[in-house]
Scaffold this motif. Structure first.
Motif, short mmCIF file in Angstrom:
data_model
loop_
_atom_site.label_atom_id
_atom_site.label_comp_id
_atom_site.label_asym_id
_atom_site.label_seq_id
_atom_site.Cartn_x
_atom_site.Cartn_y
_atom_site.Cartn_z
N VAL A 129 -10.78 -0.61 -3.05
CA VAL A 129 -11.00 0.17 -1.81
C VAL A 129 -9.87 0.95 -0.87
O VAL A 129 -9.65 2.09 -1.01
N GLN A 130 -8.72 0.41 -1.20
CA GLN A 130 -7.53 0.77 -0.63
C GLN A 130 -6.86 1.60 -1.53
O GLN A 130 -6.29 2.72 -1.07
N TRP A 131 -7.07 1.60 -2.84
CA TRP A 131 -6.80 2.62 -3.85
C TRP A 131 -7.33 3.88 -3.69
O TRP A 131 -6.78 4.82 -3.69
N ALA A 188 -2.18 -1.63 -6.26
CA ALA A 188 -3.18 -1.93 -5.33
C ALA A 188 -3.85 -3.10 -5.64
O ALA A 188 -4.19 -4.08 -4.62
N SER A 192 1.64 2.07 -3.52
CA SER A 192 0.49 2.73 -4.31
C SER A 192 0.34 4.19 -3.65
O SER A 192 0.16 5.21 -4.79
N GLN A 230 8.12 -5.00 -1.20
CA GLN A 230 6.68 -5.69 -1.61
C GLN A 230 6.77 -6.98 -2.04
O GLN A 230 5.70 -7.86 -1.80
N ALA A 258 -3.81 -6.75 -3.29
CA ALA A 258 -5.00 -7.45 -2.84
C ALA A 258 -5.90 -7.88 -3.85
O ALA A 258 -5.77 -7.58 -5.24
N MET A 306 0.62 -1.18 0.21
CA MET A 306 0.05 -0.19 0.01
C MET A 306 0.90 1.29 0.10
O MET A 306 0.23 2.20 -0.81
N ALA A 358 -8.75 5.13 -0.86
CA ALA A 358 -8.19 5.72 0.41
C ALA A 358 -6.92 6.28 0.14
O ALA A 358 -6.68 7.24 0.47
N VAL A 359 -6.09 5.57 -0.72
CA VAL A 359 -4.71 6.16 -1.17
C VAL A 359 -4.84 7.27 -1.88
O VAL A 359 -4.24 8.20 -1.56
N LEU A 411 -11.05 -5.54 -2.44
CA LEU A 411 -10.20 -4.86 -1.33
C LEU A 411 -9.22 -3.97 -2.00
O LEU A 411 -9.04 -2.65 -1.57
N GLY A 412 -8.42 -4.29 -3.07
CA GLY A 412 -7.57 -3.43 -3.79
C GLY A 412 -8.21 -1.94 -4.39
O GLY A 412 -7.43 -1.14 -3.99
#
Length: 108
Positions: free
Chosen positions: A65-67, A54, A4, A107, A58, A1, A69-70, A62-63
């Motif tokens: 959602v994380q992307w 991202a 990203s 990573q 994941a 993360m 957020a980032v 989930l990827g």
């Protein structure tokens, strides 16, 4: 993360400095049309690459959602830094692009 996040911040900074106003505030001159186009392409490529990172870390649900957020975090950081510390915003973009290969290695 982290990778990203670094790529998103670099992409948003490139897109930001492709605009005449922000480029002129920091460097004292407007960018040439070629440089403006290069910054736009680089910014979108970095944002697309960050999405790919991202999603590869994941799964798609989930990827994404994380992307997002980032994406929001990096945009917020740039928006908060740009009016008060534009040189710091540019320096952080440079550092983020220099550190991103190390984050990619970590990573793996």
């Amino acid at each position: 993360m982290l990778l990203s996040l670094l790529l998103c911040y670099g992409g948003f900074t490139a897109l930001c400095f492709s605009m005449d106003r922000h480029h002129a505030e920091l460097l004292g001159r407007k960018p040439s049309p070629r440089l403006r186009q290069l910054l736009k392409v680089a910014g979108w490529l970095l944002l697309g690459l960050s999405l790919g990172v991202a999603v590869s870390v994941a799964d798609w649900q989930l990827g994404l959602v994380q992307w997002f957020a980032v994406l929001m975090l990096s945009a917020l950081l740039l928006v908060l830094l740009l009016p008060y510390r534009p040189h710091l915003a540019l320096a952080l973009a440079g550092v983020s692009l220099l550190v991103s290969p190390l984050a990619a290695l970590a990573q793996c």
